[in-house]
Design a protein around this motif. Structure first.
Motif, PDB file in Angstrom:
ATOM      1  N   ARG A 180       0.853  -1.205   0.000  1.00 42.15           N
ATOM      2  CA  ARG A 180       0.000   0.000   0.000  1.00 42.15           C
ATOM      3  C   ARG A 180       0.883   1.248   0.000  1.00 42.15           C
ATOM      4  O   ARG A 180       0.628   2.203  -0.724  1.00 42.15           O
ATOM      5  CB  ARG A 180      -0.911   0.030   1.220  1.00 42.15           C
ATOM      6  N   GLY A 181       1.931   1.188   0.824  1.00 40.77           N
ATOM      7  CA  GLY A 181       2.875   2.306   0.885  1.00 40.77           C
ATOM      8  C   GLY A 181       3.579   2.483  -0.453  1.00 40.77           C
ATOM      9  O   GLY A 181       3.800   3.613  -0.915  1.00 40.77           O
ATOM     10  N   GLU A 182       3.910   1.367  -1.094  1.00 43.26           N
ATOM     11  CA  GLU A 182       4.583   1.425  -2.397  1.00 43.26           C
ATOM     12  C   GLU A 182       3.661   2.062  -3.437  1.00 43.26           C
ATOM     13  O   GLU A 182       4.103   2.826  -4.280  1.00 43.26           O
ATOM     14  CB  GLU A 182       4.975   0.018  -2.859  1.00 43.26           C
ATOM     15  N   VAL A 183       2.362   1.733  -3.326  1.00 40.14           N
ATOM     16  CA  VAL A 183       1.391   2.331  -4.253  1.00 40.14           C
ATOM     17  C   VAL A 183       1.334   3.839  -4.005  1.00 40.14           C
ATOM     18  O   VAL A 183       1.422   4.649  -4.923  1.00 40.14           O
ATOM     19  CB  VAL A 183      -0.015   1.703  -4.071  1.00 40.14           C
ATOM     20  N   ALA A 184       1.250   4.198  -2.715  1.00 39.00           N
ATOM     21  CA  ALA A 184       1.174   5.627  -2.378  1.00 39.00           C
ATOM     22  C   ALA A 184       2.412   6.364  -2.871  1.00 39.00           C
ATOM     23  O   ALA A 184       2.334   7.516  -3.302  1.00 39.00           O
ATOM     24  CB  ALA A 184       1.017   5.787  -0.865  1.00 39.00           C
ATOM     25  N   ALA A 185       3.560   5.694  -2.844  1.00 41.48           N
ATOM     26  CA  ALA A 185       4.807   6.338  -3.257  1.00 41.48           C
ATOM     27  C   ALA A 185       4.993   6.275  -4.778  1.00 41.48           C
ATOM     28  O   ALA A 185       6.013   6.731  -5.296  1.00 41.48           O
ATOM     29  CB  ALA A 185       5.985   5.661  -2.558  1.00 41.48           C
ATOM     30  N   GLY A 186       4.060   5.654  -5.462  1.00 47.21           N
ATOM     31  CA  GLY A 186       4.142   5.605  -6.925  1.00 47.21           C
ATOM     32  C   GLY A 186       5.086   4.528  -7.446  1.00 47.21           C
ATOM     33  O   GLY A 186       5.441   4.522  -8.619  1.00 47.21           O
ATOM     34  N   ARG A 187       5.507   3.606  -6.568  1.00 45.82           N
ATOM     35  CA  ARG A 187       6.432   2.579  -7.038  1.00 45.82           C
ATOM     36  C   ARG A 187       5.717   1.283  -7.427  1.00 45.82           C
ATOM     37  O   ARG A 187       6.330   0.367  -7.944  1.00 45.82           O
ATOM     38  CB  ARG A 187       7.483   2.282  -5.951  1.00 45.82           C
ATOM     39  N   PHE A 188       4.458   1.185  -7.087  1.00 44.36           N
ATOM     40  CA  PHE A 188       3.705  -0.015  -7.454  1.00 44.36           C
ATOM     41  C   PHE A 188       2.354   0.421  -7.990  1.00 44.36           C
ATOM     42  O   PHE A 188       1.706   1.306  -7.429  1.00 44.36           O
ATOM     43  CB  PHE A 188       3.536  -0.930  -6.233  1.00 44.36           C
TER      44      PHE A 188
END
Ligand SMILES: Nc1ncnc2c1ncn2[C@@H]1O[C@H](COP(=O)(O)OP(=O)(O)OP(=O)(O)O)[C@@H](O)[C@H]1O
Ligand SMILES: [Mg+2]
Length: 488
Positions: free
Chosen positions: A306-314
């Protein structure tokens, strides 16, 4: 295979130890050796006797004893020094100090150094028999605890996964229920929590167990080769593509594809993976043809996606596609109740593999295992137990071997007290402070044979403060008292 979550099966009661515990008696007076030897042999011990400290250490190094009875005054060494040496080099060996001089100071010193008991000579034979029998029973109980815990753990095992805690039982039952239906599953958890085991469990209990289980570790693939690894390529698709290659999707057709460390997938490949999942079709690199594939995809990650999605990496859309069903494996520190069961199984496996008669942990070792941070989770625990078993010569793994196995970052044990009874583990770990204090006072009093002054010294409080606590805990009657002196 039906899952037996929440049903505790009756476990066979382990037999008493096959071998008798070994007692080493060290005294420069042969009559004392004789008396103790006779009594201890009757009490179920194998006995070795030595007349000097040097001989005792040589004997112990050759064959570690379970218990040593050491005279305080010997020509070649002071008993306290020998006690110190034994505690350092054979920490699994309990020590009883014997002396003809009933000095409180040396008794206190002995207990502080880790002696189990302090006996005065001439012996009160009833007390000596009782002490030996208590220790023998405790040694047996310790071995039985490990045997029982590993039996219980084995009975609740799910496709190679151990875990008695409610959360792990819930994970097992979730996998059991989902496996026949789920087409895409996400398993998340820190490193070493068993994500790969869980993925294999999915495959095993699902309807596809006879079909292939194919793994791709996304952190081990070079960025430029991802597409070809996943979907395959045709001959000549790119420089170096001398032969056509089948990708993992096609290889897993009819079975399960395990996308390990899916959080490492480059963004460019994520879109293609999403398409494959949505349409059930793959396209080899260099080919225009779409191929239908029928795979169950189990993805695992130790990242916070979820954090990766928020950071634009996933990609969010891929995350939601993978996350239809999420299985979360909790870190070991959040399910510490599993630790004794895991260690029991790992210890028994190692002992059998290494042909060593190891059958338990010392109380201090148990506390160390129970209190460690376990950042590497079950993998780390397994490795530590294995290394400790390698280092162990005697029948018990002690804190010394664990410290060696942990390496330099050994966590401090939660308490420096030596709890003599393994049954206390649960009390120590979860009980209110008051109960721990009560149990600790009782234990210290037992160790100093009820001597209030000695107990107060060991506890680091005044005698009056000890009496106040005895009253508060309503222990005035229950606490052990010094045995009446017997003149013989
Ligand atoms: N519940 C468990 N019962 C028994 N063994 C376990 C359990 N969980 C993990 N293990 C053992 O711990 C080790 C690591 O397990 P696994 O490879 O499944 O972890 P992981 O979560 O995939 O770790 P990583 O993120 O580092 O890849 C293996 O040896 C595995 O057998
Ligand atoms: Mg893994």
């Amino acid at each position: 295979m039906p899952h037996r979550a929440a049903i505790i099966m009756p476990v066979p009661v382990p037999k008493p130890l096959a071998a008798r515990p070994l007692l080493l008696v060290v005294d420069d007076e042969p009559p004392v050796l004789k008396v103790v030897e006779r009594l201890a042999a009757k009490g179920g011990f194998d006995v070795v006797t030595c007349t000097s400290g040097a001989e005792a250490m040589r004997t112990l190094r050759r064959k570690p004893a379970d218990l040593a009875m050491v005279d305080l005054r010997m020509p070649d060494i002071n008993g306290l020094d020998l006690l110190r040496q034994i505690r350092t080099s054979v920490p699994g060996c309990e020590v009883i100090l014997m002396t003809a001089y009933g000095a409180v100071d040396s008794a206190v010193e002995a207990i502080k150094l880790g002696a189990r008991e302090y006996l005065t000579k001439p012996f009160d034979f009833d007390r000596l028999r009782r002490v030996l029998s208590d220790i023998r029973l405790e040694l047996e109980r310790r071995a039985q605890v490990v045997a029982l815990e590993s039996e219980v753990a084995r009975q609740l095992e799910f496709c190679g996964m151990l875990g008695r805690s409610a959360v792990m039982q819930e994970v097992f039952s979730l996998i059991q229920r989902l496996a026949p239906h789920a087409k895409v599953v996400l398993i998340s958890g820190e490193t070493g929590t068993g994500k790969e085991l869980a993925a294999r469990a999915f495959h095993h209990v699902g309807t596809r167990r006879a079909r292939p289980f194919v793994t791709i570790n996304c952190s081990a693939v070079v960025d430029t080769l991802f597409e070809s690894e996943l979907f395959g390529h045709v001959r000549g698709a790119f420089t170096g593509a001398i032969e056509a290659k089948v990708g993992v999707f096609e290889a897993a057709h009819g079975g399960t594809l395990f996308l390990d460390e899916v959080g490492e997938l480059p963004l460019s490949v994520q879109a293609k993976l999403l398409r494959a999942l949505e349409h059930g079709e793959v396209q080899r690199v260099g080919s225009l043809q779409q191929k239908r594939v029928d795979v169950t995809v189990v993805a695992a990650t130790n990242r916070d996606l979820r954090g990766e999605v928020a950071a634009g990496r996933f990609r969010g859309d891929l995350f939601y596609r993978l996350n239809v069903v999420e299985v979360i494996l909790p870190p070991l520190r959040d399910r510490r109740e599993d630790i004794p069961y895991l260690t029991a199984v790992f210890m028994r496996d190692c002992a059998a593999r290494m042909h060593k008669p190891i059958h338990g942990f010392t109380p201090a070792a148990e506390r160390l295992l129970f209190g460690a941070r376990w950042e590497g989770n079950v993998r780390e625990l397994k490795n530590v137990v294995e290394r400790a078993c390698m280092l162990t010569d005697g029948s018990l793994v002690s804190e010394r071997e664990l410290v060696g196995a942990f390496g330099p970052d050994t966590p401090a044990p939660p308490s420096r007290a030596r709890a003599a009874d393994v049954q206390q583990r649960n009390v120590e770990s979860t009980a209110p402070l008051d109960e721990i204090e009560r149990a600790h006072i009782l234990e210290v009093l037992r160790q100093v044979s009820g001597n209030r002054m000695a107990a107060a010294k060991v506890l680091g409080i005044s005698r009056r403060a000890l009496y106040r606590r005895l009253e508060r805990h309503q222990l005035s009657d229950e606490a052990p008292r010094p045995a009446p002196r017997r003149i013989s």
